[in-house]
Design a protein around this motif. Structure first.
Motif, PDB file in Angstrom:
ATOM      1  N   LEU A   1      51.741  76.825  15.215  1.00 23.33           N
ATOM      2  CA  LEU A   1      51.088  78.138  15.259  1.00 23.33           C
ATOM      3  C   LEU A   1      51.731  79.041  16.289  1.00 23.33           C
TER       4      LEU A   1
ATOM      5  N   ARG B   1      53.523  82.606  15.434  1.00 16.82           N
ATOM      6  CA  ARG B   1      53.024  83.849  16.032  1.00 16.82           C
ATOM      7  C   ARG B   1      54.078  84.567  16.861  1.00 16.82           C
TER       8      ARG B   1
ATOM      9  N   PRO C   1      46.128  84.851  11.331  1.00 21.29           N
ATOM     10  CA  PRO C   1      44.916  84.016  11.302  1.00 21.29           C
ATOM     11  C   PRO C   1      45.285  82.562  11.018  1.00 21.29           C
ATOM     12  N   ALA C   2      44.487  81.648  11.609  1.00 17.80           N
ATOM     13  CA  ALA C   2      44.806  80.224  11.449  1.00 17.80           C
ATOM     14  C   ALA C   2      43.536  79.391  11.498  1.00 17.80           C
ATOM     15  N   ILE C   3      43.601  78.255  10.789  1.00 18.10           N
ATOM     16  CA  ILE C   3      42.544  77.239  10.815  1.00 18.10           C
ATOM     17  C   ILE C   3      43.222  75.901  11.090  1.00 18.10           C
TER      18      ILE C   3
ATOM     19  N   PRO D   1      44.760  74.681  20.485  1.00 13.40           N
ATOM     20  CA  PRO D   1      45.009  75.948  19.777  1.00 13.40           C
ATOM     21  C   PRO D   1      44.325  77.091  20.519  1.00 13.40           C
ATOM     22  N   GLN D   2      44.573  78.311  20.071  1.00 11.29           N
ATOM     23  CA  GLN D   2      43.962  79.452  20.727  1.00 11.29           C
ATOM     24  C   GLN D   2      42.466  79.501  20.445  1.00 11.29           C
TER      25      GLN D   2
ATOM     26  N   GLU E   1      40.614  81.817  19.362  1.00  9.27           N
ATOM     27  CA  GLU E   1      40.201  82.502  18.134  1.00  9.27           C
ATOM     28  C   GLU E   1      40.387  81.646  16.895  1.00  9.27           C
ATOM     29  N   ASP E   2      41.178  80.588  16.969  1.00  5.03           N
ATOM     30  CA  ASP E   2      41.451  79.766  15.799  1.00  5.03           C
ATOM     31  C   ASP E   2      40.219  78.951  15.420  1.00  5.03           C
TER      32      ASP E   2
ATOM     33  N   ARG F   1      38.275  75.760  14.047  1.00  4.07           N
ATOM     34  CA  ARG F   1      38.493  74.315  14.047  1.00  4.07           C
ATOM     35  C   ARG F   1      37.551  73.660  13.041  1.00  4.07           C
TER      36      ARG F   1
ATOM     37  N   ALA G   1      37.991  83.407   9.847  1.00  2.00           N
ATOM     38  CA  ALA G   1      39.316  83.597  10.431  1.00  2.00           C
ATOM     39  C   ALA G   1      39.812  85.020  10.236  1.00  2.00           C
TER      40      ALA G   1
END
Length: 778
Positions: free
Chosen positions: A718, A722, A729-731, A747-748, A750-751, A753, A770
Motif C-alpha cells: 500500500l 500510494r 482507498p484500501a482494505i 497500515p494507515q 484510514e484503511d 481492516r 473505504a
C-alpha cells in the motif's frame, strides 16, 4: 524616672543582645564564646550586683544582682536551646562550680591578706565583707544549678505534652518568669533567715524581680522566633534526661559511640536491603519544580547518572522519560500533593538508550520540616521490569495450559462444523429441488460463521484479537460455551446453568465474554480440588443513585444484565479481596500459577461500560458478578440478506485490485465481487499487484491480505502504491490481524481492516466505508 527606665532597658538589651549575638555564631565557635560570656557574668556578677540598684518607681527596685542573675539564666537557656546537647547543661553546672571555687578562693585570699603589712586598702573595704560573702556565693551557685536543672526538666516535659508552637512559647515564658521570681524570694530568705523583716523585704522587692524576669523571658521567646529552625529542631529532639545528666561523661560518650555504630550498621543494612530490592528514593519539591534529593539507585532505574537526574526538573522528567499514556496520571497525582496517605503508580519509562522499563513508584507528601517549602513529595521507586515480564510469561503459560486442555474440545467442535459443511455440500450436489438446495447452502453459511466465531474466541482468549463489540444475547454465548467447559472440568465438578429467558441484549465482544467466563470457571476449578459445584446464571437488575442493593459499586443508573459465576470452593480471605484485581496479585501458592488473571477481566468490563464485583466467604465459596449495560435497541450490525441487497444496489461499479496468495480464496472473493457488479484485477503477490497497478489506467480500490509471499507484505505494498496515488482507498484483511500486523507493520489509520472469513455484505459495506474515508481520484 524615665531615664531610669531607659537605663533598665539598656541593661537588659545589652546583656540579652550579647547573648543572642553569640547564639547566632556557627558551631563550634558559638559554644566557646558563650562559655566565656557565662564565666564573665558569674565572676563579676556578684561584685557588680552590689555596686548599684535602679529605682523605677515607689517599691519597684531592681538591683544589679538581679540584672546579672537574669542575664546569666537567659544566656544559659539560649545556650541549651541552640546547642540541643545534654553536655551543655552539664558544662554550665561545671562552670558554675569552678567559678564559685575561684571566687571563694579569691575571697579567702583577700580576707587573709587585706590587713597584712604592706597591703594598702585604698577603698577601706572591710575584711568581714569577704568572709560573709562566701556563704552567699555557695548558696547562689547551688540555686543556679538547681533552677537550671529544674527548668530544663520542665521544658522537656512541656514539649512532650504540648504540640502547639505558640503554646510551648507561652509555657516556656511562664516557667522562666516563675523560676526567676522564686529565686528572688527564696535566696534572701535562705541567706538571711525567715525573719519577718527579711520576708517583708523579699516580698517588697518582688515587683522589680517580676519585671526583670518578664523582660528576660521575652528574650527567650524572641530567640524562638528569630531562630525558628533551631527552636523546631530542639522541639523535635529529646535533649534532657536525668540518666544522661547524672552519668559520667565517659559512659555517655561510650554509649553515644555504641549507638552511632549501631545506627551506622542499621543504615548500612537498610541501604543494602534497598539495593537488593532495587528500591530507589527521591524527594521532589512540587512548587519549585526540582529534585531535592535522589540516590544512585533511583537515578539508575531511569537510565541516568544521579547528577543528571538531580539537574532535571520533575516536569521535564515527566515529559521526556515517562511514556505518553502514563503522563496524565503522574501530573494529576503531583497536582494533588497535599493529599493524605500514599499513592502507588506503575509507570512505563523510556530511558535515554530507548529501552522501556516498568517502574512502580509510591508517592507520599513529606511532613513539613524547617527550611523546606512545605510542598515536598517523597518517592520510593522499584524497577519491576523483569517481574512484569516474568508475570506476563507465567500468565501466558497459564493460558497455554488452558488452551492445551481446550485443544481436543475445539478440534471436536471444528470437525463437527466441517462435517456439517461437507454433508450439506454433498447433498447440494445430489439435490434437484431449488428450495432444498437453498436450505443446504444456508446451513453451510451458518456453520462457517460458527467456525469463525470459534476461532475468534480462541484468539480473544489468547489476547491476540482486537475487541469487536456486537449486540449479542449473552445466554446464547454461555450455552455455546457450556460444551467447551464440559471438556475442561473434571467429573467431580458439577456445572449448572440458570439462564433467565427474555434477557436484554448487550453490546460486547462475544469472544472476550467467553474468555472472561472461561477464566472464572478455571479459577473455580482450582479452588475446588476435591470437587464441588459451579453455577452460571443471568439476571436483570436496575440501579438507582449509583448503587445496586445486592452489590453496591460504581454503577450509573440504568438496566444491567448480570452474569454470575458462583462456586462452592475455598473462598478468598477478606483481607485479600481488595487486591484480587491487581495485575501481580495471586491467592495461589508459589508455582501454582500466575494468579486469578482478573486484571484482564476488570479491564474488559470497564472497556465495555460495566464492572466486575466479587463476594466471597472463606470456606464457603465465591461469586463473581459481571455487570453489562443493557441496550434498548436490539438491532445488530451483523449481516443479512437484506443488508447485502441494499449494499449491492447502492454501490456503483468499481475497479478493485485483489491481492491474495491463496488461489481458492482469491477466486471466491473475485467471483463474489464480480457478482456484485465490480471489475476485479487479481494478483497473487505484491510484485504482481504493483505491476498490474502501474499497467492499468484506473484502479479504484485495493483489497489485500496482510501476509503475502515474497519480501513485500500488504502494508508495504500500500505504501508503494500510494507513492503514485497518495489517496488510494484500501482494505486489508487477515486471519489474525493483531499478530500479523505486528510482523509486517501497521497500515494507515484510514484503511479498513477485516478479519477472515469475510461475509459478502460485510465486504461490500467495507468498500463503501473505504470510499467514504478516501474518495477515488477523478
Amino acid at each position: 524616672m524615665v531615664h531610669v527606665a531607659v537605663l533598665f532597658f539598656a541593661h537588659v538589651t545589652l546583656f540579652s543582645g550579647f547573648a543572642l549575638l553569640l547564639s547566632a555564631i556557627p558551631r563550634p565557635f558559638r559554644a566557646v564564646y558563650l562559655y566565656c560570656y557565662l564565666a564573665v557574668l558569674l565572676t563579676f556578677g556578684g561584685f557588680l550586683g552590689s555596686v548599684y540598684s535602679l529605682t523605677l518607681a515607689d517599691g519597684v527596685v531592681i538591683s544589679g544582682g538581679n540584672l546579672l542573675y537574669g542575664a546569666f539564666m537567659v544566656t544559659s537557656v539560649l545556650f541549651v536551646l541552640a546547642e540541643r546537647d545534654i553536655f551543655v547543661l552539664r558544662r554550665i553546672v561545671q562552670l558554675v562550680v569552678l567559678v564559685n571555687v575561684f571566687v571563694l578562693s579569691l575571697s579567702v585570699l583577700a580576707s587573709r591578706t587585706l590587713g597584712a603589712p604592706g597591703v594598702v586598702n585604698q577603698l577601706g573595704v572591710p575584711v568581714g565583707l569577704f568572709e560573709t560573702s562566701s556563704f552567699l556565693i555557695v548558696l547562689g551557685g547551688g540555686m543556679i544549678v538547681l533552677e537550671l536543672t529544674f527548668m530544663a526538666f520542665v521544658f522537656e516535659a512541656t514539649k512532650a505534652r504540648i504540640h502547639s508552637a505558640v503554646g510551648i512559647r507561652i509555657t516556656y515564658l511562664v516557667i522562666f518568669v516563675a523560676v526567676l521570681c522564686f529565686d528572688g524570694l527564696a535566696f534572701p530568705i535562705v541567706a538571711f533567715g525567715p525573719s519577718p523583716e527579711t520576708v517583708a523585704a523579699a516580698v517588697g522587692s518582688l515587683s522589680g524581680k517580676l519585671l526583670t524576669a518578664v523582660a528576660y523571658g521575652l528574650v527567650v521567646v524572641s530567640f524562638s522566633l528569630i531562630f525558628q529552625r533551631r527552636f523546631s529542631a530542639y522541639l523535635d529532639e529529646r535533649v534532657f534526661s536525668w540518666r544522661a545528666l547524672l552519668s559520667p561523661s565517659g559512659a555517655i560518650l561510650r554509649d553515644m559511640e555504641r549507638k552511632d555504630a549501631q545506627l551506622a550498621k542499621a543504615r548500612g543494612r537498610l541501604a543494602h536491603s534497598a539495593e537488593l530490592a532495587s528500591l530507589g528514593y527521591a524527594v521532589i519539591d512540587v512548587k519549585a519544580d526540582r529534585v531535592v534529593e535522589c540516590d544512585a539507585i533511583y537515578a539508575d532505574m531511569h537510565g541516568l547518572e544521579r547528577e543528571v537526574l538531580m539537574a532535571m526538573p520533575p516536569s521535564q522528567i515527566i515529559e521526556t522519560l515517562i511514556a505518553e499514556e502514563d503522563r496524565k496520571a503522574v501530573r494529576d497525582l503531583i497536582g494533588a500533593f497535599s493529599i493524605e496517605g500514599k499513592r502507588a503508580l506503575e509507570l512505563r519509562h523510556i530511558t535515554p538508550d530507548g529501552s522501556v522499563r516498568s517502574l512502580r513508584k509510591i508517592y507520599a507528601p513529606l511532613p513539613h520540616e524547617p527550611g523546606l517549602t512545605g510542598s515536598m513529595i517523597e518517592v520510593v521507586g522499584q524497577d519491576i521490569t523483569e517481574a512484569r515480564l516474568l508475570q506476563e510469561q507465567l500468565f501466558r503459560s497459564q493460558k497455554a495450559e488452558a488452551l492445551g486442555r481446550l485443544t481436543g474440545g475445539v478440534a471436536h467442535d471444528f470437525n463437527n462444523l466441517l462435517a456439517v459443511i461437507l454433508g450439506n455440500l454433498e447433498l447440494h450436489v445430489l439435490e434437484t429441488e431449488p428450495a432444498e438446495r437453498e436450505i443446504l447452502i444456508r446451513n453451510c453459511i451458518a456453520a462457517t460463521k460458527r467456525g469463525a466465531d470459534l476461532t475468534r474466541s480462541m484468539l480473544s482468549f489468547a489476547q491476540q484479537a482486537p475487541l469487536e463489540p456486537k449486540i449479542v444475547n449473552v445466554n446464547d454465548i454461555i450455552e455455546d460455551l457450556g460444551r467447551m467447559t464440559n471438556r475442561v472440568l473434571p467429573a467431580s465438578i458439577e456445572i449448572a446453568m440458570d439462564l433467565r429467558p427474555n434477557m436484554p441484549r448487550v453490546r460486547v465482544d462475544p469472544g472476550m465474554v467467553e474468555s472472561a467466563v472461561l477464566n472464572l470457571i478455571l479459577n473455580a476449578r482450582d479452588a475446588m480440588p476435591q470437587g464441588g459445584r459451579i453455577e452460571i446464571k443471568t439476571t436483570l437488575v436496575a440501579t438507582e443513585n449509583n448503587r445496586d442493593e445486592r452489590h453496591p459499586g460504581e454503577l450509573p443508573p440504568g438496566r444491567y444484565l448480570v452474569l454470575s459465576v458462583i462456586d462452592t470452593g475455598q473462598g478468598i480471605a477478606r483481607e485479600k479481596l481488595p487486591r484480587i484485581f491487581e495485575p501481580f496479585f495471586t491467592t495461589k501458592s508459589p508455582g501454582a500459577g500466575s494468579g486469578l488473571g482478573l486484571a484482564m477481566i476488570d479491564g474488559f468490563m470497564r472497556q465495555s461500560g460495566g464492572v466486575v464485583q466479587v463476594a466471597s466467604v472463606q470456606g464457603e465459596g465465591t461469586q463473581f458478578d459481571l455487570y453489562f449495560p443493557a441496550v434498548s435497541d436490539p438491532t445488530n450490525a451483523s449481516t443479512s440478506t437484506q443488508k447485502y441487497l441494499e449494499a449491492q444496489r447502492e454501490m456503483s461499479k468499481k475497479t478493485i485490485l485483489l491481492v491474495e496468495d491463496d488461489t481458492d480464496l482469491r477466486a471466491s472473493l473475485s467471483k463474489a465481487l464480480s457478482f456484485s457488479g465490480h471489475d476485479v484485477m487479481e494478483a497473487a503477490d505484491a510484485e504482481a499487484a504493483l505491476a498490474s497497478f502501474l499497467a492499468s489506467d484506473h484502479v479504484d480500490l485495493v483489497l489485500t491480505d496482510v501476509i503475502l509471499p515474497g519480501p513485500m507484505q500488504g502494508p508495504a505494498l500500500l505504501q508503494a502504491l500510494r507513492e503514485h496515488r497518495p489517496f488510494l482507498p484500501a482494505i486489508v484483511m487477515s486471519g489474525n490481524m493483531t499478530d500479523q500486523v505486528a510482523q509486517t507493520g501497521s497500515p494507515q489509520a484510514e484503511d479498513i481492516r477485516l478479519s477472515k472469513p469475510i461475509e459478502l455484505a460485510v465486504l461490500l459495506d467495507a468498500i463503501k466505508q473505504a470510499f467514504a474515508v478516501r474518495p477515488p481520484s477523478p
